[in-house]
Design an enzyme around this catalytic site. Structure first.
Site, PDB file in Angstrom:
ATOM      1  N   GLY A   1     -56.880 -37.187 -37.083  1.00 16.68           N
ATOM      2  CA  GLY A   1     -58.048 -36.565 -37.689  1.00 16.68           C
ATOM      3  C   GLY A   1     -57.673 -35.170 -38.164  1.00 16.68           C
TER       4      GLY A   1
ATOM      5  CB  ALA B   1     -57.572 -31.708 -34.285  1.00 13.99           C
TER       6      ALA B   1
ATOM      7  CG  HIS C   1     -77.068 -33.536 -36.160  1.00 11.28           C
ATOM      8  ND1 HIS C   1     -78.109 -33.421 -37.057  1.00 11.28           N
ATOM      9  CD2 HIS C   1     -76.025 -32.869 -36.702  1.00 11.28           C
ATOM     10  CE1 HIS C   1     -77.694 -32.716 -38.097  1.00 11.28           C
ATOM     11  NE2 HIS C   1     -76.438 -32.369 -37.910  1.00 11.28           N
TER      12      HIS C   1
ATOM     13  NE  ARG D   1     -75.845 -29.227 -36.331  1.00 12.16           N
ATOM     14  CZ  ARG D   1     -74.682 -29.663 -36.742  1.00 12.16           C
ATOM     15  NH1 ARG D   1     -73.842 -30.230 -35.883  1.00 12.16           N
ATOM     16  NH2 ARG D   1     -74.312 -29.547 -37.991  1.00 12.16           N
TER      17      ARG D   1
HETATM   18  C1  LIG Z   1     -71.408 -38.062 -38.967  1.00  9.48           C
HETATM   19  C2  LIG Z   1     -70.743 -36.772 -38.573  1.00  9.48           C
HETATM   20  C3  LIG Z   1     -70.768 -35.684 -39.437  1.00  9.48           C
HETATM   21  C4  LIG Z   1     -70.162 -34.487 -39.077  1.00  9.48           C
HETATM   22  N1  LIG Z   1     -70.217 -33.413 -39.928  1.00  9.48           N
HETATM   23  C5  LIG Z   1     -69.624 -32.260 -39.571  1.00  9.48           C
HETATM   24  C6  LIG Z   1     -69.660 -31.128 -40.453  1.00  9.48           C
HETATM   25  O1  LIG Z   1     -70.227 -31.172 -41.530  1.00  9.48           O
HETATM   26  N2  LIG Z   1     -69.031 -29.996 -40.044  1.00  9.48           N
HETATM   27  C7  LIG Z   1     -68.383 -29.904 -38.853  1.00  9.48           C
HETATM   28  O2  LIG Z   1     -67.833 -28.854 -38.549  1.00  9.48           O
HETATM   29  N3  LIG Z   1     -68.325 -30.959 -38.015  1.00  9.48           N
HETATM   30  C8  LIG Z   1     -68.920 -32.130 -38.347  1.00  9.48           C
HETATM   31  N4  LIG Z   1     -68.866 -33.192 -37.492  1.00  9.48           N
HETATM   32  C9  LIG Z   1     -67.999 -33.117 -36.312  1.00  9.48           C
HETATM   33  C10 LIG Z   1     -66.539 -33.321 -36.744  1.00  9.48           C
HETATM   34  O3  LIG Z   1     -66.479 -34.287 -37.763  1.00  9.48           O
HETATM   35  C11 LIG Z   1     -65.641 -33.776 -35.607  1.00  9.48           C
HETATM   36  O4  LIG Z   1     -65.845 -33.011 -34.473  1.00  9.48           O
HETATM   37  C12 LIG Z   1     -64.167 -33.634 -36.003  1.00  9.48           C
HETATM   38  O5  LIG Z   1     -63.931 -34.245 -37.242  1.00  9.48           O
HETATM   39  C13 LIG Z   1     -63.256 -34.208 -34.945  1.00  9.48           C
HETATM   40  O6  LIG Z   1     -61.935 -34.131 -35.416  1.00  9.48           O
HETATM   41  P1  LIG Z   1     -60.728 -34.496 -34.484  1.00  9.48           P
HETATM   42  O7  LIG Z   1     -59.495 -34.370 -35.319  1.00  9.48           O
HETATM   43  O8  LIG Z   1     -60.793 -33.718 -33.222  1.00  9.48           O
HETATM   44  O9  LIG Z   1     -60.950 -36.038 -34.072  1.00  9.48           O
HETATM   45  P2  LIG Z   1     -61.161 -37.362 -34.962  1.00  9.48           P
HETATM   46  O10 LIG Z   1     -61.335 -37.101 -36.395  1.00  9.48           O
HETATM   47  O11 LIG Z   1     -62.194 -38.155 -34.238  1.00  9.48           O
HETATM   48  O12 LIG Z   1     -59.782 -38.118 -34.835  1.00  9.48           O
HETATM   49  C14 LIG Z   1     -59.381 -38.760 -33.656  1.00  9.48           C
HETATM   50  C15 LIG Z   1     -58.038 -39.404 -33.896  1.00  9.48           C
HETATM   51  O13 LIG Z   1     -57.517 -39.815 -32.634  1.00  9.48           O
HETATM   52  C16 LIG Z   1     -57.051 -41.149 -32.722  1.00  9.48           C
HETATM   53  N5  LIG Z   1     -57.182 -41.719 -31.391  1.00  9.48           N
HETATM   54  C17 LIG Z   1     -58.205 -41.588 -30.508  1.00  9.48           C
HETATM   55  N6  LIG Z   1     -57.919 -42.212 -29.364  1.00  9.48           N
HETATM   56  C18 LIG Z   1     -56.696 -42.743 -29.507  1.00  9.48           C
HETATM   57  C19 LIG Z   1     -55.860 -43.513 -28.665  1.00  9.48           C
HETATM   58  N7  LIG Z   1     -56.221 -43.831 -27.429  1.00  9.48           N
HETATM   59  N8  LIG Z   1     -54.679 -43.915 -29.155  1.00  9.48           N
HETATM   60  C20 LIG Z   1     -54.278 -43.588 -30.425  1.00  9.48           C
HETATM   61  N9  LIG Z   1     -55.023 -42.847 -31.253  1.00  9.48           N
HETATM   62  C21 LIG Z   1     -56.214 -42.437 -30.797  1.00  9.48           C
HETATM   63  C22 LIG Z   1     -57.903 -41.808 -33.792  1.00  9.48           C
HETATM   64  O14 LIG Z   1     -57.224 -42.900 -34.315  1.00  9.48           O
HETATM   65  C23 LIG Z   1     -58.062 -40.640 -34.774  1.00  9.48           C
HETATM   66  O15 LIG Z   1     -56.938 -40.619 -35.615  1.00  9.48           O
HETATM   67  C24 LIG Z   1     -69.494 -34.380 -37.832  1.00  9.48           C
HETATM   68  C25 LIG Z   1     -69.483 -35.471 -36.966  1.00  9.48           C
HETATM   69  C26 LIG Z   1     -70.127 -36.645 -37.310  1.00  9.48           C
HETATM   70  C27 LIG Z   1     -70.192 -37.744 -36.313  1.00  9.48           C
END
Ligand SMILES: Cc1cc2nc3c(=O)[nH]c(=O)nc-3n(C[C@H](O)[C@H](O)[C@H](O)COP(=O)(O)OP(=O)(O)OC[C@H]3O[C@@H](n4cnc5c(N)ncnc54)[C@H](O)[C@@H]3O)c2cc1C
Length: 646
Positions: free
Chosen positions: A51, A53, A275, A339
């Site tokens: 994702g 991050a 939310h 929120r």
């Molecule tokens: C509908 C929606 C809208 C949003 N809009 C906003 C916004 O406008 N602004 C904002 O700041 N935030 C927003 N958020 C929050 C934000 O999108 C998330 O907090 C953020 O994108 C999370 O990013 P991340 O990289 O931490 O995790 P994610 O994007 O969830 O990525 C997780 C990754 O980990 C991998 N993974 C997980 N578990 C495993 C495993 N066991 N083995 C292998 N791979 C694994 C997955 O395959 C994926 O690649 C929103 C959230 C939602 C639900």
């Protein structure tokens, strides 16, 4: 209550520098050990998650010269849940000249976290926010622009300046495409190796250090181990413990929960962000909920009928019989209150019998004024794709009739405890993005999760991980090392155990029931009695799961029931910890509202004297009492006050 948990030694963030908050990040970067470019090639890092991050971290670590192996369970890194983010990303650029600054973003975010986050981390986040926008623009992320050519911004709840950068209602998608391109560039350069459709099922710890992971190839069913000098978890949030949430269906807690079981402390699990603007639940057939971006509250007005039980169509309710309750109760912020406040206010009016739509669980979000003021074209340009999505799901045209919205689980602020360097309590394990707990506190505001994910991945981790890796490369390990082999056998045994139950209830039926318990007792409002009841119900349901769950097929190939069963088994354990955490925190703070702790006006009442700490939990065994370690929070710059948005 003490039988449910015990209190252990306090924990401290020893990596955070002291001194002036404005210079802490610079000083930490300067004091952190560096790794010589030639040595970086000898060091390997596993990154779980692609994702915002994980994708940004893997790309940046690859660019720095480390050997990176990147994992995700989707068929492409591009499908990570981050792609769903709609509204935008905060940054203290002050392009609007409306009084914004790094200090104001820092201030708003500490306040928005209801004084339950660390000042050092939040200040760093505000500083780095400015660099994120430059980085993404350089990658070609098509942020919305104004007529004059400058990047456009909009307002989000809880802030009185306009600092949210966006790309229509697809900000996450565009940012993720930027990170993905950077990642693929490193894949092509050979510094990052990509493993899609692989699920991490266990963390490998050798001599007290995180040294690798056990993964299952989701297509062939093959279980294998991967070993490295450090492991980064960027596996996202755990909102799906509630079954119904706005998260992608695949989001789960397994990666961080498995690390927690191996010794990593889990912090603030009960802080969940609800939310306010989601499409209401429409029936039992649903398996997920849909967010309508917060940005809509810039122009949409929230209202319900003044009279309980008024079931006239919206158009038939005259202006003076409508209650624009957010504007009435919170005149300073109006529809843009944070929120937690907007969500509870919606629940309150629905509890009074003034909700709209089926079951009375909805409030109106009305664009009639905005369309009258700006014209339909302008509204379409800003929100067109969101309106279209709403119409496709509900069959109602929001240009003609107000949207109906209701709160839903959206984001989880809890996660693995990390220090200022983003390192968990297991050395060599780093946790970034929504998977860690670090920056948001109790009531994360909108548009700050994307900011944190990219800050962690592009800027923070690449600087701090070197301090750890400078002592490497660590002892070379092979798959037959006893600790590695044992961890792999544990995974195989667990899969065999899930398949062997051969019961009569589907995984989803258990997950749905768990979700109902969590929403009812650990959702928008929590009480002592409700949480105790939830813990009993969760324990009973967990036992039933291990006796009655039915996982058809075998472990030899693609088996989605098996994947889900493993995740739901972990959700059961997490759910219990969430309730214990919520129960012990007898205060209300932002995302955690305890009915017993409210002001006479019904607002959340914090208890700074007793709860100004991060609750970091130690695992002691399934169903056994966890140990609570407290990290005291110190506020030198933004002094705790009761939040008021009136
Ligand atoms: C509908 C929606 C809208 C949003 N809009 C906003 C916004 O406008 N602004 C904002 O700041 N935030 C927003 N958020 C929050 C934000 O999108 C998330 O907090 C953020 O994108 C999370 O990013 P991340 O990289 O931490 O995790 P994610 O994007 O969830 O990525 C997780 C990754 O980990 C991998 N993974 C997980 N578990 C495993 C495993 N066991 N083995 C292998 N791979 C694994 C997955 O395959 C994926 O690649 C929103 C959230 C939602 C639900």
């Amino acid at each position: 209550m003490t039988e449910l948990f015990s209190v252990g030694d306090p924990i401290a963030d020893t990596k955070a520098p002291d001194g002036p908050v404005e210079t802490r990040w610079d000083r930490r970067r300067f004091s952190a050990k560096l790794v010589n470019p030639a040595n970086k090639r000898k060091l390997s890092v596993i990154v779980v998650g692609t994702g915002l991050a994980g994708g940004s971290a893997a790309a940046t670590l690859g660019e720095l010269g480390y050997r990176v192996r990147s994992y995700c369970y989707q068929d492409s890194p591009r499908r990570a849940h981050s792609i769903a983010a709609q509204g935008g990303i905060n940054a203290a650029k002050n392009y609007r000249n409306d009084g914004d600054s790094v200090h104001r973003l820092f201030y708003d975010t500490v306040k928005g976290g209801d004084f339950r986050s660390r000042e050092s981390n939040v200040h760093r986040l505000a500083q780095v926010s400015v660099e994120i926008i430059d980085q993404c623009v350089a990658q070609g992320v098509p942020f919305a622009r104004e007529y004059g050519g400058l990047l456009d911004t909009r307002s989000f709840g809880g802030a009185q300046v306009s600092r949210t950068f966006y790309a229509r209602g697809q900000t996450g998608q565009q940012l993720l495409l930027g990170a993905y391109q950077a990642l693929e560039r490193q894949v092509a350069a050979g510094t990052v190796e990509m493993f899609t459709r692989h699920e991490m099922l266990e963390l490998i710890v050798v001599d007290g250090r995180a040294r690798g992971i056990v993964v299952r190839d989701m297509v062939t069913g093959e279980i294998s181990t991967d070993l490295a000098d450090a492991v980064v978890l960027a596996s996202g949030g755990y909102g799906n413990v509630f079954f119904l949430s706005t998260n992608a269906k695949g989001c789960n807690v397994t990666a961080t929960w498995r690390a927690h079981r191996k010794g990593a402390l889990f912090a603030n699990p009960c802080y969940t962000q609800i939310h306010p603007t989601c499409i209401p639940v429409s029936g039992d057939h649903q398996s997920k909920l849909t967010l309508m971006s917060e940005s809509l509250r810039n122009d949409g007005r929230v209202w319900v009928p003044k009279k309980a039980g008024d079931d006239r169509a919206a158009a038939d309710i005259p202006e003076d019989e409508r209650d624009y309750y957010l504007e009435r109760i919170y005149p300073a912020f109006g529809n843009l209150v944070p929120r937690d406040i907007a969500s509870r206010a919606a629940k309150n009016v629905c509890d009074e019998g003034r909700g709209v739509g089926p079951g009375g669980l909805g409030v109106y979000l009305d664009f009639a004024d905005a369309i009258g003021r700006l014209g339909r074209k302008a509204v379409e340009a800003k929100y067109g794709n969101l309106f279209e999505m709403y119409e496709r799901i509900t069959g109602e045209d929001p240009y003609e009739v107000p949207m109906r919205i209701y709160p839903a689980v959206h984001y989880t602020m809890g996660g693995l405890w990390v220090d200022y360097d983003l390192q968990a309590t297991i050395p060599g394990l780093f946790v970034i993005g929504e998977a860690n707990f670090s920056d948001h506190g109790a009531n994360r505001l909108g548009a700050s999760a994307l900011m944190q994910g990219l800050a962690d991945g592009y800027f923070v981790l690449p600087n701090t991980i070197g301090d750890y890796l400078a002592a490497g490369p660590f002892e070379k390990l092979t798959a037959d090392h006893p600790d590695v082999a044992r961890t792999r056998t544990d995974v195989e045994d667990r899969i065999a155990k899930l398949l062997a139950v051969d019961g009569d209830r589907t995984v989803d039926s258990f997950h749905r029931e768990l979700g109902r318990i969590m929403w009812e007792y650990c959702g928008m409002e929590r009480t002592d009695a409700g949480l105790r009841k939830a813990i009993d119900l969760i324990r009973g349901l967990r036992n039933e799961f291990w006796q009655r769950v039915r996982v058809p097929g075998d472990g030899e190939g693609l088996n989605q029931s098996l994947e889900r069963a493993g995740r739901v088994a972990d959700f059961f354990e997490l759910a219990e910890l969430m309730c214990i955490d919520a129960l012990h925190r007898t205060e209300s703070c932002g995302g955690h509202f305890r009915a017993e702790s409210q002001t006479p006006e019904g607002e959340a009442e914090r208890d700074d004297e007793n709860f100004s700490y991060v609750a970091a939990w130690e695992f002691t065994g399934t169903g056994d009492a966890p140990v609570l370690h407290k990290e005291d929070l110190i506020f030198e710059y933004v002094h705790p006050t009761q939040r008021s948005y009136k």
